[in-house]
Design an enzyme around this catalytic site. Structure first.
Site, PDB file in Angstrom:
ATOM      1  N   GLU A   1       0.830  -1.208   0.000  1.00  0.00           N
ATOM      2  CA  GLU A   1       0.000   0.000   0.000  1.00  0.00           C
ATOM      3  C   GLU A   1       0.870   1.265   0.000  1.00  0.00           C
ATOM      4  OE1 GLU A   1      -3.135   0.266  -0.459  1.00  0.00           O
ATOM      5  OE2 GLU A   1      -3.663  -1.859  -0.322  1.00  0.00           O
ATOM      6  N   GLY A   2       1.999   1.213  -0.664  1.00  0.00           N
ATOM      7  CA  GLY A   2       2.929   2.332  -0.694  1.00  0.00           C
ATOM      8  C   GLY A   2       3.928   2.199   0.432  1.00  0.00           C
TER       9      GLY A   2
END
Length: 592
Positions: free
Chosen positions: A442-443
């Site tokens: 998610e980054g």
């Protein structure tokens, strides 16, 4: 590992006593008749039961066996399909879903508590419904009514699952260079062709259908991220009457063999001219995907908190029972050959660090969830705008800080066990392996820090930051004198963060490398200061009650530990930031 028990008392304390959440809900017409304190408590009680009794017992066995892949089909570990059905039948997949399509319509402040329970009990299991919920958010916010009516009810019911397909072998953080293409068809659909990797829940045996949200580019799309569109691509095509149709041209090429979360299928997905449907506007796919991402990034942060909570529960029980040596002040368990290790200062340091960071993180995640609820349900445009800006500011902090601390906390828990912490049967090493992914997907946390520093702080000229600073300062300046032992160090912390933010805003104007050089440390200074605010709020809710209740006495003692031993970390981090970026570039690439 000790049996998992949901920390319901602490969750109720944060919701009902620290934030008095039912007062917020009563201000929103969409929630006023849906949720109150007693309903929220009942949901938490039931969530505690299913996570402890159904999901937690599968945690170690799922890790031991993992998922298996054969000829495109993925089998989850024994017990997972039955557990998923029980979870879905209880309505948990659709707990925060739109009631118009069969969801329960609960606020995010409630669903984050359930997310924590699920991830604590069985992080691998929790990723399957998490991805479904995220896909539902984007579909509900951006798809047309036909797609919503056709897909959302079965997804909320847990009959169908969801996934999001972003990453490609050559394109991770830089999604602007994806190669998956979408070709328009005469009937308004699209043919989707390309390969996606690291797709959580891309294929499994838990549901009869999986609804993929896929980022792709049209033939005439502009270059870069401005040319990305979002498509709904079902594993099994759905007939006009809602019944399952034929298999779509979607297949799982393999699954990854990972460090942790082994009971979650992480897939390579191939789309070979698969039928897809546009979600949202052409070339606005990232906007639609980020509707999900803000919620998912908080959810990933909660995974860090959840692993830390599970680790703490096991560590504190072990520390009370494990006998080793005598206390420095003399024997405590005089009838035994040695004292329990909880008497030793260093063990207490680790346990209190775990407790303080977990409980601070629980309050912070609830605070962010409250802002999400405000953006969704408030009818006041000014209030809604402020909450939206706070969400933008705090989301990267929630994702990165909670997962960074989640790793720290699980390592502390493993260390409390000593050699037994390294042995699989005690469960602590699994938590360390499982939680590690939170800092990556998610980054990555480095990207989250760049987002906070570059986009949210520098990009807004400090305006977004000022909202949060002003809130803390207003609280601190209006606090009663009896709260001074907690408020005074909070004032010092927010003053330090104010000065540091101004320094960085000034430096960023003339030194391009300064943002990237400072971002990770800055996010941590921000996080520790935010936790100080949370601990001051929790201390306020506990004052006057500690004399006759061990819960509140423990809360105040932990608050004092946080301010004395953990908040001072901000000073070394600040010194590191102010050393500047120059030392990062003293070596040529060949000198590394």
């Amino acid at each position: 590992m000790t049996d998992y028990k949901a920390p319901l008392r602490d969750m109720r304390f944060v919701l009902n006593e620290v934030f008095e959440i039912s007062r917020l809900w009563s201000e929103f017409p969409a929630l006023a008749d849906v949720i109150d304190e007693s309903t929220g408590n009942a949901i938490l009680e039931e969530g505690g039961k299913i996570t402890a009794n159904v999901l937690a017992p599968l945690n170690r066995s799922g890790d031991e066996s993992g998922c298996s892949w054969s000829n495109g089909a993925v089998c989850t570990p024994i017990g997972f399909p039955e557990a998923y059905r029980a979870y879905a039948d209880g309505g948990w997949v659709g707990i925060s879903g739109d009631p118009a399509y069969g969801g329960m319509g609960m606020p995010k402040a409630i669903s984050v508590q359930v997310e924590e329970m699920v991830a604590s009990a069985n992080l691998s299991f929790g990723l399957y419904p998490m991805l479904t919920v995220g896909a539902c958010l984007s579909i509900n916010a951006h798809a047309n009514d036909e797609l919503k009516e056709k897909y959302l009810p079965n997804m909320y019911a847990g009959t169908w699952a969801g996934s999001m397909c972003l990453t490609e072998p050559h394109a991770g953080t830089d999604l602007g260079i994806i190669r998956t293409r979408a070709e328009p068809q005469a009937d308004g659909s699209f043919k989707i062709t390309g390969t996606k990797i690291f797709i959580t829940g891309g294929e499994h045996d838990l549901t009869e259908n999986i609804i993929h949200l896929v980022l792709a580019k049209l033939p005439d799309a502009p270059a870069g991220s401005k040319g990305i569109s979002l498509f709904l691509v079902p594993k099994v095509l759905v007939n006009s009457d809602g019944s399952p149709g034929k298999q779509n041209a979607v297949s799982c090429g393999s699954i990854e063999h990972k460090m942790g979360i082994k009971a979650t299928a992480t897939c390579v997905m191939n789309f070979d001219g698969a039928v897809g449907y546009l979600v949202g506007a052409v070339n606005k796919g990232l906007n639609a995907m980020f509707t999900m991402m803000n919620y998912e990034r908080l959810g990933v942060g909660i995974q860090g908190l959840a692993a830390g909570e599970r680790s703490y529960q096991s560590a504190v029980e072990y520390a009370r029972e494990r006998l080793q040596s005598r206390a420095p002040t003399g024997p405590v368990a005089k009838s035994k050959t040695a004292d329990p290790i909880i008497v030793h200062p260093d063990v207490r340091r680790m346990l209190l660090t775990m407790k303080a960071l977990n409980e601070g993180g629980r309050a912070f995640s609830c605070f962010v969830a409250m802002q999400l609820d405000t953006t969704k349900y408030s009818n006041d445009a000014v209030v809604r705008k402020r909450a939206e800006e706070l969400v933008a500011l705090l989301t990267p902090v929630a994702k990165a800080f909670l997962t960074d601390l989640g790793l720290e906390v699980t390592v502390h828990g493993q260390q409390v066990f000593g050699g037994h912490g390294y042995i699989r049967e005690w469960g602590q090493e699994q938590l360390v392996r499982d939680v590690r992914i939170g800092q990556i997907y998610e980054g990555t946390n480095g990207v989250q820090a760049l987002d906070l520093m570059g986009r949210k702080i520098v990009g807004s000229g400090g305006a977004l930051y000022q909202l949060f600073s002003d809130e803390i300062s207003a609280f601190a300046n209006g606090a009663p004198v009896e709260l001074a032992e907690f408020v005074d160090p909070l004032k010092v912390a927010i003053s330090n963060l104010d000065d540091l933010t101004a320094w960085l805003l000034d430096r960023a104007k003339v030194t391009p490398n300064e943002i990237g050089a400072a971002s990770v440390e800055y996010l941590h200074v921000f996080g520790y200061t935010a936790y100080a605010y949370m601990w001051a709020l929790m201390a306020r809710a506990s004052l006057g009650k500690a004399g006759h209740d061990e819960f509140y006495a423990s809360k105040l003692g932990t608050a004092r530990f946080y301010f004395a031993r953990l908040l001072p970390r901000i000073h070394s981090l600040t010194a590191s930031i102010k050393a500047g970026s120059e030392s990062l570039f003293l070596l040529d690439a060949a000198q590394f």
